[in-house]
Design a protein around this motif. Structure first.
Motif, mmCIF file in Angstrom:
data_model
loop_
_atom_site.group_PDB
_atom_site.id
_atom_site.type_symbol
_atom_site.label_atom_id
_atom_site.label_comp_id
_atom_site.label_asym_id
_atom_site.label_seq_id
_atom_site.Cartn_x
_atom_site.Cartn_y
_atom_site.Cartn_z
ATOM 1 N N VAL A 42 0.851 -1.182 0.000
ATOM 2 C CA VAL A 42 0.000 0.000 0.000
ATOM 3 C C VAL A 42 0.891 1.237 0.000
ATOM 4 C CG1 VAL A 42 -1.819 1.276 1.188
ATOM 5 C CG2 VAL A 42 -1.802 -1.226 1.244
ATOM 6 N N VAL A 43 0.673 2.106 -0.970
ATOM 7 C CA VAL A 43 1.402 3.369 -1.065
ATOM 8 C C VAL A 43 0.548 4.447 -0.406
ATOM 9 C CG1 VAL A 43 2.458 5.054 -2.597
ATOM 10 C CG2 VAL A 43 2.476 2.612 -3.206
ATOM 11 N N TRP A 97 -0.884 -3.861 -5.702
ATOM 12 C CA TRP A 97 -0.545 -2.676 -4.904
ATOM 13 C C TRP A 97 -1.710 -1.703 -4.949
ATOM 14 C CZ3 TRP A 97 0.618 2.477 -6.673
ATOM 15 C CH2 TRP A 97 0.469 2.655 -8.045
ATOM 16 N N LYS A 98 -1.754 -0.820 -3.945
ATOM 17 C CA LYS A 98 -2.836 0.148 -3.829
ATOM 18 C C LYS A 98 -2.248 1.536 -3.607
ATOM 19 C CE LYS A 98 -5.961 -3.214 -1.658
ATOM 20 N NZ LYS A 98 -6.799 -3.524 -0.473
ATOM 21 N N LEU A 99 -2.870 2.527 -4.214
ATOM 22 C CA LEU A 99 -2.490 3.924 -4.014
ATOM 23 C C LEU A 99 -3.537 4.566 -3.123
ATOM 24 C CD1 LEU A 99 -0.642 6.328 -4.654
ATOM 25 C CD2 LEU A 99 -2.021 6.750 -6.705
ATOM 26 N N ASN A 100 -3.122 5.019 -1.925
ATOM 27 C CA ASN A 100 -4.056 5.485 -0.913
ATOM 28 C C ASN A 100 -3.740 6.931 -0.547
ATOM 29 O OD1 ASN A 100 -5.791 5.845 1.226
ATOM 30 N ND2 ASN A 100 -5.302 3.920 2.237
ATOM 31 N N THR A 103 -5.243 0.163 -8.089
ATOM 32 C CA THR A 103 -6.352 0.183 -7.136
ATOM 33 C C THR A 103 -6.223 1.460 -6.322
ATOM 34 O OG1 THR A 103 -6.481 -2.225 -6.989
ATOM 35 C CG2 THR A 103 -7.397 -0.969 -5.157
ATOM 36 N N LEU A 104 -7.305 2.251 -6.276
ATOM 37 C CA LEU A 104 -7.227 3.618 -5.749
ATOM 38 C C LEU A 104 -8.114 3.770 -4.519
ATOM 39 C CD1 LEU A 104 -5.975 6.408 -6.399
ATOM 40 C CD2 LEU A 104 -8.003 6.880 -7.797
ATOM 41 N N TYR A 105 -7.551 4.377 -3.456
ATOM 42 C CA TYR A 105 -8.292 4.649 -2.221
ATOM 43 C C TYR A 105 -8.223 6.151 -1.917
ATOM 44 C CZ TYR A 105 -8.931 -0.178 -0.550
ATOM 45 O OH TYR A 105 -9.325 -1.472 -0.381
ATOM 46 N N SER A 137 -10.128 -0.701 -9.464
ATOM 47 C CA SER A 137 -10.979 -0.571 -8.283
ATOM 48 C C SER A 137 -10.759 0.792 -7.662
ATOM 49 C CB SER A 137 -10.665 -1.682 -7.265
ATOM 50 O OG SER A 137 -11.411 -1.515 -6.084
ATOM 51 N N ILE A 138 -11.831 1.388 -7.152
ATOM 52 C CA ILE A 138 -11.734 2.674 -6.463
ATOM 53 C C ILE A 138 -12.649 2.645 -5.251
ATOM 54 C CG2 ILE A 138 -13.532 3.738 -7.899
ATOM 55 C CD1 ILE A 138 -11.917 6.368 -7.661
#
Length: 625
Positions: free
Chosen positions: A51-52, A78-81, A126-128, A149-150
């Motif tokens: 997770v970034v 991986w996810k961009l948060n 994948t975006l948070y 995904s968002i």
């Protein structure tokens, strides 16, 4: 010397050029000094994800220009948060009292990762957004990346930025909106349109202004399988809210204050699970009940924990609910990573909230149906007479006893009827199929008709024997058959049966007062005990009354003693082995009309011709088939 100086300047320029360009090609998003983000590896149960975290704060505006030189991202998944930390230790507070009313604003510009645009293969994302105030997302903000995904967690925003994400309509599969507490600013009702890959939508603890789902909330989403909205504010759902969602199988609008059953559920042909738990539904209109019946693929329906008003208006819904074979308490099917919000401790109950003397009475209690039937007027628009709880308990006991006795009589009657049919077959009694065309009749037949009609005093031309699932078809049949130029009179249970009278009494009266019986045979009919009872009663009367066919010249008319005839209409293609024993025994004696939806005019004409034939009686018999 001049030549040497020129060479030195050239070497310096090359050196400087290497110093500037080379690091840019090697910068990873996990380089905190360059990108302003931190990478953390989360793992467990054999699964790991990087997770970034890109930290937001009120003191500083996040500098997206830091991403201009990013050329590497962590290996998948991986996810961009984008997240805001706000306590003294840069940790999220779990205490509602310390939850801040302000959030760090964020504006995402276009093309934030320019060096990843040409990356091969394309970078999956994948975006948070978590605990931030999302002002806007410009179009092509994530150009060159495949957004899958968002998720918006405790995110303040005026509306979902769906238009800015249309670039990813062929890749975006999941959208989630979740708030821990419903203290955020309401957002405009979302509309999800034209996202070809979108499979799952989850919305929780979110307020809408206005509090409703508008037309085309779900539109042209061919891959969508699940739409879940829980603990939000949706009072009403437009009749055209859900369209062109052929693969939607799970629909939930629970604990959201919904007051009416969405009529648009009938547009979802593959819907298997409908969850309307814990709303504010008090009654169910005829149109709403028809929409539930129209959802032909429905397997589970959860409408528990609604404040039902058990008046006469609710009686058709209660009867349908009691007879239904749907799963009435199924929990939400787990999807994606949102299943942890499911309250597995919830108790599901279908009970009356009003009137007071019926409070907490189960809708599934057979005694309630009998009680309402015995106390409702023909109009069925008022509350039942206010009896005491003891009165209802006595009524419930009597109803259960009546049901037990009736069931025993039905079983015995079916057994005796089968024996009678077999005996008649051995005696080679000839039966007559009625779906014939009667185009011309000679004078003798016409005279016989006039004489016999003077003697026969029928209230109806035909009694319609059908399952509740065919109510819509019967409603269409009434104006066609009873209107001009036919002017027939049909006996229909939901219109002509005497309210409060015993079911068997109503059926017996209908058979006695009707020239013929039209059986609408479908898959639901052959599995319903009441329908089979009516069929056996009709066949029994036919056995005792049907004779032969008299012919005179080119005319043909039914002979005396054949006042009640059986007209069998096959609504579904059913194999012989699933037919009731009575029909199997008579299948070679009765001509059937197979209803063809592509040629309905011919079917209607053939049906009216058969009804017209029932009015024609002979003077004498010349031939017996």
């Amino acid at each position: 010397m001049a030549h040497h100086s020129s060479d030195s300047r050239l070497l310096c320029s090359c050196f400087l050029l290497l110093v500037i360009i080379e690091p840019a090609r090697l910068v990873s998003i996990c380089n905190t000094t360059i990108s302003g983000c931190e990478c953390m590896l989360h793992s467990g149960n054999g699964y790991s994800v990087t997770v970034v975290y890109c930290l937001m704060s009120l003191q500083t505006v996040f500098n997206f220009s830091n991403f201009q030189n990013v050329s590497e991202v962590p290996p998948e998944p991986w996810k961009l948060n984008f997240v805001q930390y706000y306590d003294a230790f840069n940790r999220l507070s779990k205490n509602k009292e310390t939850f801040p009313s302000w959030k760090a604003p964020i504006v995402i510009p276009g093309n934030i990762f320019p060096l990843l645009v040409a990356a091969k293969p394309r970078v999956n994302l994948t975006l948070y957004f978590q605990n931030v105030h999302l002002i806007s997302i410009e179009k092509e903000a994530f150009s060159g990346m495949t957004l899958q995904s968002i998720k918006f967690i405790d995110t303040q925003m005026s509306s979902l930025p769906m238009d800015s994400l249309l670039e990813h309509s062929s890749s975006l599969k999941r959208i989630g909106i979740r708030r821990k507490w419903r203290n955020g600013t309401p957002i405009r009702p979302p509309q999800f349109q034209y996202f070809q890959a979108l499979k799952e939508i989850y919305i929780e603890n979110t307020d809408f202004n206005p509090p409703q789902l508008l037309d085309h909330t779900l539109y042209d989403l061919p891959s969508l399988t699940s739409f879940i909205m829980a603990k939000s504010t949706v009072v009403n759902v437009s009749a055209n809210a859900f369209q062109r969602v052929p693969n939607l199988t799970q629909l939930e609008i629970s604990h959201s204050g919904l007051q009416r059953i969405p009529l648009s559920v009938s547009h979802i042909r593959n819907l298997k699970s409908l969850n309307l738990t814990g709303n504010s539904i008090m009654d169910v209109t005829c149109r709403e009940l028809d929409s539930l019946r129209g959802a032909s693929s429905l397997q589970s329906l959860n409408m528990a924990n609604n404040p039902f008003s058990c008046t006469c208006d609710l009686l058709p819904f209660i009867k349908w609910l009691v007879k239904s074979d749907l799963d009435l308490t199924q929990l939400r099917l787990p999807i994606y990573d949102y299943a942890y919000t499911l309250d597995v401790t919830e108790t599901f109950t279908y009970s009356c909230s009003s009137p007071g003397h019926l409070r907490d009475t189960s809708l599934l209690d057979l005694g309630l149906v009998g009680y309402l039937q015995s106390n409702c007027s023909m109009q069925g628009t008022t509350a039942p007479t206010n009896h005491t709880t003891n009165d209802f308990a006595q009524n419930s006991t009597v109803t259960r006893l009546t049901v037990s006795i009736t069931s025993a009589v039905i079983v015995l009657g079916i057994a005796l009827l089968i024996v009678a049919v077999l005996m008649h077959r051995k005696l080679q009694i000839k039966w007559v199929g009625l779906f014939r065309r009667y185009d011309r009749f000679n004078g003798n037949c016409n005279q016989a008709v006039e004489q016999h009609l003077e003697e026969a005093r029928y209230d109806y031309d035909a009694f319609i024997c059908h399952h509740d699932s065919m109510d819509g078809f019967v409603a269409d049949m009434i104006p066609r058959i009873e209107g001009e130029p036919n002017n027939f009179r049909l006996c229909v249970s939901f219109r002509d049966f005497v309210v409060g009278a015993d079911e068997l009494t109503n059926v017996t009266r209908a058979l006695e007062k009707s020239r013929g019986v039209i059986i609408l045979l479908d898959g639901e009919f052959i599995t319903n005990g009441q329908c089979l009872l009516e069929l056996n009663m009709a066949c029994s009367q036919m056995i005792s009354s049907v004779g032969g066919v008299a012919r005179s010249g080119d005319g043909a008319c039914l002979e005396p003693g054949s006042e009640t005839r059986l007209l069998l209409v096959l609504m579904d293609a059913l194999p012989v082995e699933v037919l009731p024993a009575t029909l199997r025994a008579l299948r070679d004696k009765i001509t059937c009309l197979e209803w063809d939806t592509k040629d309905e005019e011919r079917c209607w004409q053939q049906l009216t011709n058969s009804l017209r034939a029932l009015r024609l009686e002979p003077v004498e018999q010349e031939e017996t088939l």
